[in-house]
Each structure stands twice: as C-alpha cells, then as structure tokens.
Write an enzyme that holds these catalytic residues in place. Structure first.
Site, PDB file in Angstrom:
ATOM      1  N   GLU A 111       1.002  -1.234   0.040  1.00 23.72           N
ATOM      2  CA  GLU A 111       0.033  -0.053  -0.011  1.00 23.72           C
ATOM      3  C   GLU A 111       0.838   1.249   0.215  1.00 23.72           C
ATOM      4  O   GLU A 111       2.088   1.515   0.590  1.00 23.72           O
ATOM      5  CB  GLU A 111      -0.851  -0.010   1.283  1.00 23.72           C
ATOM      6  CG  GLU A 111      -1.896  -1.150   1.273  1.00 23.72           C
ATOM      7  CD  GLU A 111      -3.009  -1.106   2.098  1.00 23.72           C
ATOM      8  OE1 GLU A 111      -2.907  -0.469   3.146  1.00 23.72           O
ATOM      9  OE2 GLU A 111      -4.020  -1.779   2.005  1.00 23.72           O
ATOM     10  N   CYS A 177       5.984  -7.278   7.079  1.00 25.17           N
ATOM     11  CA  CYS A 177       7.020  -6.801   8.026  1.00 25.17           C
ATOM     12  C   CYS A 177       7.190  -8.030   8.827  1.00 25.17           C
ATOM     13  O   CYS A 177       6.515  -8.630   9.690  1.00 25.17           O
ATOM     14  CB  CYS A 177       6.410  -5.514   8.925  1.00 25.17           C
ATOM     15  SG  CYS A 177       8.039  -4.787   9.795  1.00 25.17           S
ATOM     16  N   CYS A 184       0.563  -2.934  15.755  1.00 31.11           N
ATOM     17  CA  CYS A 184       0.793  -2.409  14.115  1.00 31.11           C
ATOM     18  C   CYS A 184      -0.191  -3.634  13.493  1.00 31.11           C
ATOM     19  O   CYS A 184       0.316  -4.861  13.434  1.00 31.11           O
ATOM     20  CB  CYS A 184       2.151  -2.260  13.749  1.00 31.11           C
ATOM     21  SG  CYS A 184       2.191  -2.199  12.016  1.00 31.11           S
ATOM     22  N   GLY A 228       6.374  -2.327   6.227  1.00 34.08           N
ATOM     23  CA  GLY A 228       7.933  -2.868   6.140  1.00 34.08           C
ATOM     24  C   GLY A 228       8.844  -1.999   6.911  1.00 34.08           C
ATOM     25  O   GLY A 228       8.466  -1.059   7.456  1.00 34.08           O
ATOM     26  N   GLU A 229       9.988  -2.349   7.334  1.00 36.95           N
ATOM     27  CA  GLU A 229      10.873  -1.886   8.038  1.00 36.95           C
ATOM     28  C   GLU A 229      12.116  -1.766   6.949  1.00 36.95           C
ATOM     29  O   GLU A 229      12.869  -2.425   6.620  1.00 36.95           O
ATOM     30  CB  GLU A 229      11.449  -2.758   9.032  1.00 36.95           C
ATOM     31  CG  GLU A 229      12.771  -2.401   9.837  1.00 36.95           C
ATOM     32  CD  GLU A 229      12.656  -0.782  10.218  1.00 36.95           C
ATOM     33  OE1 GLU A 229      12.071  -0.699  11.165  1.00 36.95           O
ATOM     34  OE2 GLU A 229      13.713  -0.255   9.795  1.00 36.95           O
ATOM     35  N   SER A 281      11.163   5.126  15.861  1.00 34.36           N
ATOM     36  CA  SER A 281       9.787   5.033  16.489  1.00 34.36           C
ATOM     37  C   SER A 281      10.031   4.428  17.749  1.00 34.36           C
ATOM     38  O   SER A 281      10.570   3.358  18.179  1.00 34.36           O
ATOM     39  CB  SER A 281       9.112   3.813  15.876  1.00 34.36           C
ATOM     40  OG  SER A 281       8.805   4.013  14.369  1.00 34.36           O
ATOM     41  N   CYS A 400      -1.337   5.562  10.162  1.00 32.94           N
ATOM     42  CA  CYS A 400      -0.241   4.978  10.536  1.00 32.94           C
ATOM     43  C   CYS A 400      -0.655   3.642  11.154  1.00 32.94           C
ATOM     44  O   CYS A 400      -1.539   3.436  11.819  1.00 32.94           O
ATOM     45  CB  CYS A 400       0.389   5.724  11.622  1.00 32.94           C
ATOM     46  SG  CYS A 400       1.178   7.201  11.122  1.00 32.94           S
TER      47      CYS A 400
HETATM   48  N1  SAH Z   1       8.636   0.004  10.175  1.00 29.12           N
HETATM   49  C1  SAH Z   1       8.949   1.589  10.553  1.00 29.12           C
HETATM   50  C2  SAH Z   1       8.219   2.493   9.409  1.00 29.12           C
HETATM   51  C3  SAH Z   1       6.662   2.014   9.225  1.00 29.12           C
HETATM   52  S1  SAH Z   1       5.666   1.978  10.540  1.00 29.12           S
HETATM   53  C4  SAH Z   1       8.682   1.860  11.849  1.00 29.12           C
HETATM   54  O1  SAH Z   1       7.995   1.199  12.518  1.00 29.12           O
HETATM   55  O2  SAH Z   1       9.294   3.015  12.254  1.00 29.12           O
HETATM   56  C5  SAH Z   1       5.418   4.010  10.749  1.00 29.12           C
HETATM   57  C6  SAH Z   1       5.205   4.389  12.275  1.00 29.12           C
HETATM   58  O3  SAH Z   1       3.523   4.046  12.564  1.00 29.12           O
HETATM   59  C7  SAH Z   1       5.962   3.970  13.345  1.00 29.12           C
HETATM   60  O4  SAH Z   1       6.394   5.192  14.266  1.00 29.12           O
HETATM   61  C8  SAH Z   1       5.033   3.116  14.003  1.00 29.12           C
HETATM   62  O5  SAH Z   1       5.345   3.079  15.371  1.00 29.12           O
HETATM   63  C9  SAH Z   1       3.593   3.673  13.920  1.00 29.12           C
HETATM   64  N2  SAH Z   1       2.603   2.780  13.928  1.00 29.12           N
HETATM   65  C10 SAH Z   1       2.211   1.248  13.909  1.00 29.12           C
HETATM   66  N3  SAH Z   1       1.191   0.853  13.957  1.00 29.12           N
HETATM   67  C11 SAH Z   1       0.471   2.189  14.409  1.00 29.12           C
HETATM   68  C12 SAH Z   1      -0.988   2.254  14.763  1.00 29.12           C
HETATM   69  N4  SAH Z   1      -1.795   1.271  14.720  1.00 29.12           N
HETATM   70  N5  SAH Z   1      -1.230   3.460  15.243  1.00 29.12           N
HETATM   71  C13 SAH Z   1      -0.480   4.591  15.102  1.00 29.12           C
HETATM   72  N6  SAH Z   1       0.716   4.509  14.729  1.00 29.12           N
HETATM   73  C14 SAH Z   1       1.153   3.140  14.464  1.00 29.12           C
HETATM   74 FE1  SF4 Z   2       6.933  -3.307  11.158  1.00 21.23          FE
HETATM   75 FE2  SF4 Z   2       6.936  -0.423  11.633  1.00 21.23          FE
HETATM   76 FE3  SF4 Z   2       4.574  -2.055  12.067  1.00 21.23          FE
HETATM   77 FE4  SF4 Z   2       6.694  -2.572  13.589  1.00 21.23          FE
HETATM   78  S1  SF4 Z   2       5.307  -0.447  13.265  1.00 21.23           S
HETATM   79  S2  SF4 Z   2       5.468  -4.042  12.836  1.00 21.23           S
HETATM   80  S3  SF4 Z   2       8.418  -2.019  12.292  1.00 21.23           S
HETATM   81  S4  SF4 Z   2       5.818  -1.710   9.979  1.00 21.23           S
END
Ligand code: SAH
Ligand code: SF4
Length: 422
Positions: A111, A177, A184, A228-229, A281, A400
C-alpha cells in the site's frame, strides 16, 4: 525466517527472496549503461533511458520515443520492461487522503498513501513546511476522535489554482513486516518479501503520474513509513533514495525514513552522504514497556539505539524525529513523559505524537484526549518541540499502522474505485 531477520538485522536481506529481474525502473545510470552496452548501444542511449524513466516517468517502453523503434523492440524481446508497480485499487478518504493498492510484477501487493497538504509530521523540523502549515494545527481531542468532518479547504485542486501544490507520499519498503510490533496491523502479515529499489521508488512515480505532479514546481515530501521496515531492506531502500534524488528529483531533505530501531541499519545510515532525515519509532519511555509493545527491544534496547542516533552527523538545521504512538494506559502517563524528556535531553530532537489507530484484532485502547494534551505540554515545557500527528485517512484504513493490503470486503466504509476513475 521472521526471527532470523530480526536476529541478524540488515545481514538477513540475502535470506529474503527477491523477484526476478527485467525491470529498468530502479536502475541508476551506471547500471543502465551496462544494460545498453549489452544491447550493443553507446552510453548516450543509457542517458536517454534514464531521462525517460525518471524525468518523463514513462509507463511503457513504447513511450520512450527517443529510442528507435527497432531498439525498443530489441529491448522488449530481451525481456526488458519499465516495471512500474500497477495501481490496482484506490480508496479516497473524506480528508483527501488516497490509499492505493500497488501490484508488483509477481502479483505481490503493498500500500502507498497520498496525503495532499502533508501529514502534519513534517512540522517543526526546521523546514519551510513548518511555516506553511501553521494553520494546520491539530488539538489532542481532534487527533483522538479523528474528526473527519473538518475537511481541509486547501485541497490539491485549490492549491493548484494558486499555482502551488504540496503533498506527502508514504511508501512501503517490504511486503509485510518481520518486526512484530504488537500495536501494528502490518505486523500481522509477517514478512513476505523485500521490495526492490525500483518497486520502492516506483510507488512514487506511479502516484506522481496519477496526480500529474511536476517536479520542481510542486512540493513533494516522501516518508518511508508505509508497510515494512526500511532498515531490514537497507541496500534496496538506499538505492531507491538515490533514484528518487538523482532521477525523479526529490531533494533528500524532503524525505524521512522511519525505523523501529534496527541498530546495524542506523549505524550504516550514519555513514551515508546522501540520505533522508531519520525518524526513530521510540514509542516507549523505558525498556520494560518497549519490550512489551516492540519485542525487538530485547535485541537492541533504547540506550543502544539512542547512542547510535547521537552518532549520526546532522546537517544544518536537521533534527531527529522521535515517533511516539500513544497507547491508552500503556505509555501515555505523566511519568512516561518525564522519562522521555530524560532520554532526549541534549539531543536535536523533536517528537511526533501519534494517537494509536485501532485495527481489527489488536487489543489496545486509544489514549484519553486530556492525557494526550498533558503529554504534549510536558514535553514542550521540557524544551522538546512536540507535535501531534494529524490522523490521515483513518476512515479508509490509510493511517499509520493500518496498512495491510486491505480489500473492500474487510472495510465496509472503503470506497474502492477503479484505478484511473476517481
Ligand atoms: N517500520 C517502520 C516504518 C513504518 S511504521 C517503523 O516502525 O518505524 C510507521 C509509524 O507508524 C511508526 O512510528 C509506528 O510506530 C507507527 N504505527 C504503527 N502502528 C500504528 C498504529 N496502529 N497507530 C498509530 N501508529 C502506528
Ligand atoms: Fe513493522 Fe513498523 Fe509495523 Fe513495527 S510498526 S511491525 S516495524 S511496520
């Protein structure tokens, strides 16, 4: 393989399968020169292909009219194609955000999100966006409820009439991921495969084409914050950055990569000369809470991560962003804010508070608006610029942590319209 990827960090890249080649998109000038030489062509042909791929952003070899038809046919016969991801579904939020399902050549999908007017996350980072978005404030209550009746009047079309448009594109770096963050939705997919550099940068080209964006005129910010990371797909991520900077023409100062905290990735990133800004994060104020919500903390704890982040040579007026997802009753209390302040003392840091976006099957709660407001005030009082990221596209599961290859049946509010029709 999931655990393996976490154990070995960026070294695990080789273990994750990559799709077969044939795509030109994603190759830099040196690689294109080799490809064209293989077809018996002089180096200037590589430059023509480069310009077609990244300046004209062609979708098919037929559109590369600077090449003779016979050469285009020869390339096709040799299996070369442009290789842009295909936009197969489009969902539009009432706030203007659009979410796309992008299909790769092997059928895997990720996405990508388009946010006209940015996501609010760039504010306060010393860039011009900070000034432009001054009327884009969001208060704690709005962030929690995600008030969607407040449609931003300054939409893409209106901005176009003023001769100036800006938007943020959020791109994915992997299919799924491997980092099992408990809050997440993407984590639920597990890891299916890495994206290639072309597939990462190609999401941007596909979205720019859809909106007829003119680089240099319109202001585009990129965030590597989709599925993804990025630091577990490090070399492809960095190659995509080079293509986006040198080819497409997005300055690296308008790109931000977010990592959950992959230590070898942060260390490699510190050595790059051309690189996006960094967002970490953080999401918790101590290792006990962080281990619970982000088990990867057992491998690299907060102390190690902050040490590595502090070692990154920052550019003038550059800040490191710390993202902090507020989970009701878990990490959103005043004692947590005090701990965050202690952790970030002395750093060129800003904090983006993200109110947790709910998802099916995830057992957390949204924070109370009053707690969000107190948290922000405490960090600000401690001298850390702190912003509440505006929830974008929550109604279409584009916010997010909500990206997970959603299909229409799973999300009743979703408006799915044929790719080009919206
Ligand atoms: N994998 C990387 C980038 C993608 S996630 C990372 O984790 O940083 C992007 C952001 O969304 C991260 O800061 C993560 O902590 C946040 N995130 C993940 N799930 C979320 C949710 N359900 N609600 C709000 N933020 C979330
Ligand atoms: Fe992966 Fe970022 Fe989601 Fe954590 S928050 S599972 S690192 S996409």
């Amino acid at each position: 393989m999931t655990m393996e990827a976490i154990k070995t960090g960026i070294d695990a890249e080789a273990a994750i399968p990559m799709p077969p080649g044939g795509a030109l998109f994603g190759l830099g000038l040196p690689e294109l020169t080799v490809v064209m030489a293989g077809l018996g062509q002089k180096p200037y042909r590589a430059r023509q292909v480069f310009d077609a791929l990244y300046k004209q952003r062609v979708a098919s070899l037929d559109e590369v009219t600077t090449l003779p038809i016979a050469l285009r046919e020869q390339m096709q016969a040799a299996g070369w194609q442009i290789g842009l991801p295909e936009m197969v579904q489009t969902a539009k939020s009432v706030d203007g955000t659009e979410r796309y399902l992008m299909r790769m050549a092997d059928g895997e999908t990720v996405e990508t999100v388009w946010m006209p007017d940015g996501d609010g996350g760039e504010r306060g980072d010393g860039s011009e966006a900070a000034v432009e978005e001054s009327n884009d404030r969001v208060d704690a209550a709005e962030a929690v409820t995600g008030q969607l009746n407040k449609i931003d009047k300054r939409n893409w079309g209106a901005l176009a009439e003023q001769g100036f448009r800006r938007a943020t594109i959020c791109i994915s770096s992997q299919v799924g991921c491997a980092v099992n963050c408990q809050f997440c939705l993407t984590a639920k997919l597990g890891i299916r495969r890495n994206l290639t550099a072309g597939e990462i940068a190609g999401q941007v080209a596909a979205v720019l084409n859809r909106h007829g964006v003119k680089m240099g005129k319109d202001r585009i910010n990129l965030v590597f914050m989709g599925m993804g990371e990025p630091f577990l797909n490090y070399s492809s991520f960095m190659q995509s950055v080079r293509v986006l900077v040198e080819g497409i023409g997005v300055p690296e100062s308008r790109m931000t990569v977010s990592t959950s905290g992959i230590l070898p990735g942060i260390e490699a990133f510190a050595k790059e000369t051309v690189r996006p800004k960094l967002a970490l994060s953080l999401n918790a104020s101590n290792d006990v809470v962080r281990e619970r919500i982000m088990p990867i903390t057992r491998k690299w704890n907060i102390g190690k991560l902050l040490e590595a982040v502090k070692a990154i040579p920052l550019r003038t007026r550059e800040w490191v962003t710390f993202e902090y997802v507020l989970l009701g009753g878990v990490n959103d209390q005043p004692e947590h804010a005090r701990e965050v302040l202690a952790l970030l003392r002395g750093m060129a840091a800003k904090v983006n508070l993200i109110v947790w976006n709910p998802g099916p099957g995830i057992d957390y709660h949204q924070p109370e608006p009053a707690d969000v407001a107190v948290f922000q005030k405490m960090l600000m009082a401690g001298g850390i610029p702190t912003y509440i990221r505006r929830p974008r596209g929550r109604d279409i599961y584009a916010a997010c942590g909500q990206l997970k290859r959603t299909v229409a049946e799973e999300s009743p509010k979703l408006v799915v319209i044929g790719a080009a029709v919206l």
